[in-house]
Design an enzyme around this catalytic site. Structure first.
Site, PDB file in Angstrom:
ATOM      1  N   CYS A  42       0.806  -1.229   0.000  1.00 15.21           N
ATOM      2  CA  CYS A  42       0.000   0.000   0.000  1.00 15.21           C
ATOM      3  C   CYS A  42       0.830   1.266   0.000  1.00 15.21           C
ATOM      4  O   CYS A  42       0.290   2.356  -0.137  1.00 15.21           O
ATOM      5  CB  CYS A  42      -0.935   0.011   1.206  1.00 15.21           C
ATOM      6  SG  CYS A  42      -0.017   0.016   2.748  1.00 15.21           S
ATOM      7  N   CYS A 113      -1.609  -5.074   7.074  1.00 15.70           N
ATOM      8  CA  CYS A 113      -1.286  -3.811   7.757  1.00 15.70           C
ATOM      9  C   CYS A 113      -0.623  -4.066   9.108  1.00 15.70           C
ATOM     10  O   CYS A 113       0.169  -3.249   9.578  1.00 15.70           O
ATOM     11  CB  CYS A 113      -2.546  -2.982   7.983  1.00 15.70           C
ATOM     12  SG  CYS A 113      -3.549  -2.828   6.511  1.00 15.70           S
TER      13      CYS A 113
END
Ligand code: FES
Length: 141
Positions: A42, A113
């Site tokens: 990301c 994440c």
């Protein structure tokens, strides 16, 4: 419009809304090790800085800062609480799954994440090993 179900647990929400141990004053924090990593999935970034009790080989303090999403914030906030008092070896072995469990889970597509804080922590421990001439303790993944 149909109401969407909130995907995050209360624990995630709590750590996202009130993150613990943020590295506020980067310039004056007396760190013993620092890790900076990026998430290729990301493009987000994470800094983790640690203070080490050299006699006991434990983590005295852990601070962090990120350009990351809610899941990265919540999982690193939790990580920064969990690592305090752990030995360097124990902290090195913590996994994103351990942290995710403590948060009561993360949505499947947000698991990546939680890897950000975990990697930055190991990079900070590696940095401590480098600064103290213990490069032989670095585990190359
Ligand atoms: Fe980048 Fe979560 S989407 S860390």
């Amino acid at each position: 419009m149909e109401q969407q179900n909130w995907l995050y647990t209360d624990k995630v929400l709590e750590h996202f809304m009130n993150p613990k141990n943020i590295l506020l004053d980067e310039a004056s924090y007396q760190e013993d090790g620092r890790g900076l990593v990026g998430n290729i999935k990301c493009g987000d970034q994470m800094i983790v800085a640690i203070q080490v009790d050299r006699e006991k080989e434990t983590i005295k303090d852990c601070r962090w800062k990120t350009y990351g999403c809610a899941s990265a914030i919540a999982s690193t906030s939790m990580l920064s609480e969990v690592v305090k008092g752990l030995t360097l070896e124990e902290a090195y072995k913590l996994t994103p799954a351990d942290i995710t469990r403590k948060l009561g889970g993360l949505p499947e597509h947000k698991i990546h994440c939680s890897v950000l804080g975990d990697k930055a922590l190991r990079a900070a421990i590696d940095d401590y090993y480098k600064r103290t001439g213990q490069e032989d303790r670095i585990v190359h993944e």
